[in-house]
Write an enzyme that holds these catalytic residues in place. Sequence first.
Site, short mmCIF file in Angstrom:
data_model
loop_
_atom_site.label_atom_id
_atom_site.label_comp_id
_atom_site.label_asym_id
_atom_site.label_seq_id
_atom_site.Cartn_x
_atom_site.Cartn_y
_atom_site.Cartn_z
N CYS A 168 0.84 -1.20 0.00
CA CYS A 168 0.00 0.00 0.00
C CYS A 168 0.87 1.25 0.00
O CYS A 168 1.49 1.54 -1.01
CB CYS A 168 -1.01 -0.03 1.14
SG CYS A 168 -2.45 0.97 0.73
N GLU A 228 -1.81 -9.05 3.13
CA GLU A 228 -1.66 -9.63 4.47
C GLU A 228 -3.01 -9.97 5.12
O GLU A 228 -3.07 -10.76 6.05
CB GLU A 228 -0.85 -8.70 5.38
CG GLU A 228 -1.55 -7.41 5.83
CD GLU A 228 -1.40 -6.24 4.85
OE1 GLU A 228 -1.12 -6.50 3.65
OE2 GLU A 228 -1.58 -5.09 5.28
N HIS A 248 -3.73 -4.94 0.14
CA HIS A 248 -3.11 -5.50 1.36
C HIS A 248 -3.22 -7.02 1.34
O HIS A 248 -4.20 -7.57 1.84
CB HIS A 248 -3.84 -4.99 2.61
CG HIS A 248 -3.63 -3.54 2.88
ND1 HIS A 248 -2.73 -3.08 3.81
CD2 HIS A 248 -4.22 -2.44 2.35
CE1 HIS A 248 -2.77 -1.76 3.84
NE2 HIS A 248 -3.67 -1.35 2.97
N1 GLN Z 1 -1.92 6.71 2.68
C1 GLN Z 1 -2.05 5.95 1.48
C2 GLN Z 1 -3.40 6.14 0.82
O1 GLN Z 1 -4.33 6.56 1.43
C3 GLN Z 1 -1.78 4.48 1.74
C4 GLN Z 1 -2.74 3.83 2.67
C5 GLN Z 1 -2.24 2.55 3.27
O2 GLN Z 1 -1.05 2.28 3.29
N2 GLN Z 1 -3.17 1.75 3.77
O3 GLN Z 1 -3.55 5.87 -0.36
#
Ligand code: GLN
Length: 533
Positions: A383, A511, A509
């Site tokens: 992410c 995970e 994600h």
């Molecule tokens: N801050 C980033 C976004 O909003 C990544 C979010 C995250 O890592 N869950 O796109």
Amino acid sequence: MAETKYIFVTGGVVSSLGKGIVAASLGKLLQARGYKVTIQKFDPYINIDPGTLNPYEHGECYVTEDGRETDLDLGHYERFLNIPTSKANNITTGRIYQNVINKERKGDFLGKTVQVVPHITDEIKRNIMVLGKTGNYDFVITEIGGTVGDIESLPYIESVRQLRWELGKDCLCVHLTYVPYIAAAKEVKTKPTQHSVKLLQEQGVQPNILVLRTENELSKAICRKVALFCNVDEDAVIQSYDVPSIYEVPVVLANQGMDTIVLQKMGMPTNKKLDLTLWKKFLENMKTAEKTVKIGLVGKYVELPDAYKSISESLLQAATYHKRKLDLRLIHSEKINEKNVAEQLGDLDGVLIAPGFGQRGIEGKFIALKYARENNKPTFGVCLGMQCMVIEFARNVLGLTDANSTEMDASASHKVIDLMEEQKNLTMMGGSMRLGAYDCRLEKGSKAHEAYKSDLVRERHRHRYEFNNEYKPAFEAKGMKCTGTNPDTGLVEVVEIPELKWYLGTQFHPEYNSTVAKPNPLFMSFIEAAITK
Ligand code: GLN
């Protein structure tokens, strides 16, 4: 099987005893007996969900397939049971009150005074039984967040009291308490447990089973004493002493016959055999692994390991499947600089750049990524970690020196990561990110495709910013490929540098769906690359 059975798990004395692990372990045992089980968590705080909470307050925010931001215990439920949870599996006081207040505004209460009992408790009970009423489960285990005696958990305990009255044998209460060891006196103390059970009894709930959390194994005499003081059968006083891994807890409970006791107390047949073969195989691999895989997790919440729970568990699962011990180094992204980066990352087998929000710690992630890329270290960006991979590549390879994400610098001239279109006019922050599972089409021949062995996968998301597709040709020309894309929107989901050994970032994600039974393929592939010399 006739009626769904409801099991409640409450906690006493102190928090952080691992109620979630005990609930997940009991669920695992019933599942291993051939029953269909789901586990849900009721959190007594007033936030609608933990999505707006800082990780320092709450640890990781876990995300379900259907896009709910939830408590991290749901991650344990999925990792143990290997079945997905949903929005129905995590309810907060905020949501309960919101539902009741909405009904009141609609006039549903027909002129009545709206009260904690029965209106709030009715709404709690209705939510407790939502999953049971689907007919999909033999057992619904409900973990009540917080500790007995907290002001805010009163309506939940009252709901448990009412349900036990209404459901009789179909309802059971497991209470988890703490038995401390006082080193100076060389004695374990049962008084806090006695008090905590008394508190529960005062609120009208007599626990059927007690689970005593302790550092070391307790004597029979201690368990007998607790049974005597707490009106609980002697064999229903179970202990959960410290073990090296949370995945050993189901075995600790099974060795004391907890599953049999639960089934007997609920009037269920006990003839289905407990089958923990695969689970025990996993534990065996964990114990017998000799070689180590050393992974650095770079993030800004490393003082608080709960903030990266699903990632560290995914790494552990994948390492275990590769018969390696996981040596996880938590590296503070704010403490990485040009001078110490080689020292901090040099001896690692792989680097994972963590998700996150905001500017703090971001420069350290860029430095770590530049080092990892130039030294061909297996590197996984998740992410924000993936977004950082893109920004670092733009700055140092494409020569766009002020490339950034608009999250960090809205005036950057090269917004290689930009706010998603549908996020632009949002004013309400809660529950409004791109959340939950979306499809991702993988390019044949890519590392991602090799790992998943599939053209189309579905993974969970939690973000507002995205890869800016205007820059895609420039990135691809210089060697960073977009190998995973959402087939409906064209959003980039995976980037890789195929020239390197393993350098891959995901907007999603992975995970969140990695379990003991089924570790996530990307984590498997990452660990494989990390251990292959
Ligand atoms: N801050 C980033 C976004 O909003 C990544 C979010 C995250 O890592 N869950 O796109």
